[in-house]
Design a protein around this motif. Structure first.
Motif, mmCIF file in Angstrom:
data_model
loop_
_atom_site.group_PDB
_atom_site.id
_atom_site.type_symbol
_atom_site.label_atom_id
_atom_site.label_comp_id
_atom_site.label_asym_id
_atom_site.label_seq_id
_atom_site.Cartn_x
_atom_site.Cartn_y
_atom_site.Cartn_z
ATOM 1 N N SER A 56 -8.970 2.329 -4.607
ATOM 2 C CA SER A 56 -10.255 2.121 -5.291
ATOM 3 C C SER A 56 -10.246 2.752 -6.678
ATOM 4 O O SER A 56 -10.830 2.206 -7.610
ATOM 5 C CB SER A 56 -11.413 2.668 -4.458
ATOM 6 O OG SER A 56 -11.324 4.070 -4.360
ATOM 7 N N SER A 57 -9.557 3.880 -6.856
ATOM 8 C CA SER A 57 -9.508 4.496 -8.186
ATOM 9 C C SER A 57 -8.618 3.679 -9.115
ATOM 10 O O SER A 57 -8.857 3.603 -10.312
ATOM 11 C CB SER A 57 -9.021 5.944 -8.112
ATOM 12 O OG SER A 57 -7.674 5.996 -7.729
ATOM 13 N N ALA A 58 -7.590 3.009 -8.596
ATOM 14 C CA ALA A 58 -6.734 2.157 -9.413
ATOM 15 C C ALA A 58 -7.506 0.935 -9.890
ATOM 16 O O ALA A 58 -7.304 0.458 -11.002
ATOM 17 C CB ALA A 58 -5.497 1.741 -8.625
ATOM 18 N N GLU A 59 -8.406 0.427 -9.054
ATOM 19 C CA GLU A 59 -9.208 -0.731 -9.440
ATOM 20 C C GLU A 59 -10.195 -0.379 -10.542
ATOM 21 O O GLU A 59 -10.523 -1.195 -11.386
ATOM 22 C CB GLU A 59 -9.954 -1.279 -8.223
ATOM 23 C CG GLU A 59 -9.024 -1.905 -7.195
ATOM 24 C CD GLU A 59 -9.719 -2.232 -5.895
ATOM 25 O OE1 GLU A 59 -10.948 -1.993 -5.782
ATOM 26 O OE2 GLU A 59 -9.038 -2.705 -4.976
ATOM 27 N N ARG A 60 -10.679 0.864 -10.551
ATOM 28 C CA ARG A 60 -11.628 1.287 -11.583
ATOM 29 C C ARG A 60 -10.964 1.456 -12.942
ATOM 30 O O ARG A 60 -11.605 1.360 -13.961
ATOM 31 C CB ARG A 60 -12.300 2.604 -11.186
ATOM 32 C CG ARG A 60 -13.373 2.406 -10.125
ATOM 33 C CD ARG A 60 -14.064 3.695 -9.836
ATOM 34 N NE ARG A 60 -13.455 4.208 -8.600
ATOM 35 C CZ ARG A 60 -13.332 5.475 -8.285
ATOM 36 N NH1 ARG A 60 -13.764 6.395 -9.095
ATOM 37 N NH2 ARG A 60 -12.787 5.839 -7.161
#
Length: 72
Positions: A56-60
């Motif tokens: 999820s942090s990579a998507e942000r």
């Protein structure tokens, strides 16, 4: 004058138990295998949670659009 120490009393040998104790009710001690299985299950859950957080942090943090300078 010499003093001799009293002879040491021989202790009877205690039998060594190599078997895993049986589970008897909810308060019974857990066997080593069961403890290892529970620890592995908890580790797997923690790693799955960590993976989801990283995903999820990579998507942000999406890469910049083409032609945009990279942030420093």
């Amino acid at each position: 004058m010499s003093q001799e120490a009293p002879p040491e009393k021989a202790m009877p040998e205690q039998p060594v138990q190599h078997s895993v104790p049986e589970q008897k009710g909810p308060g019974a001690p857990k066997g080593l295998l069961q403890q290892m299985e529970e620890m592995m299950a908890a580790l797997t859950a923690d790693l799955s949670r960590l993976d989801a957080d990283l995903q999820s942090s990579a998507e942000r943090h999406e890469p910049p659009a083409e032609g945009e300078p990279l942030p420093r």
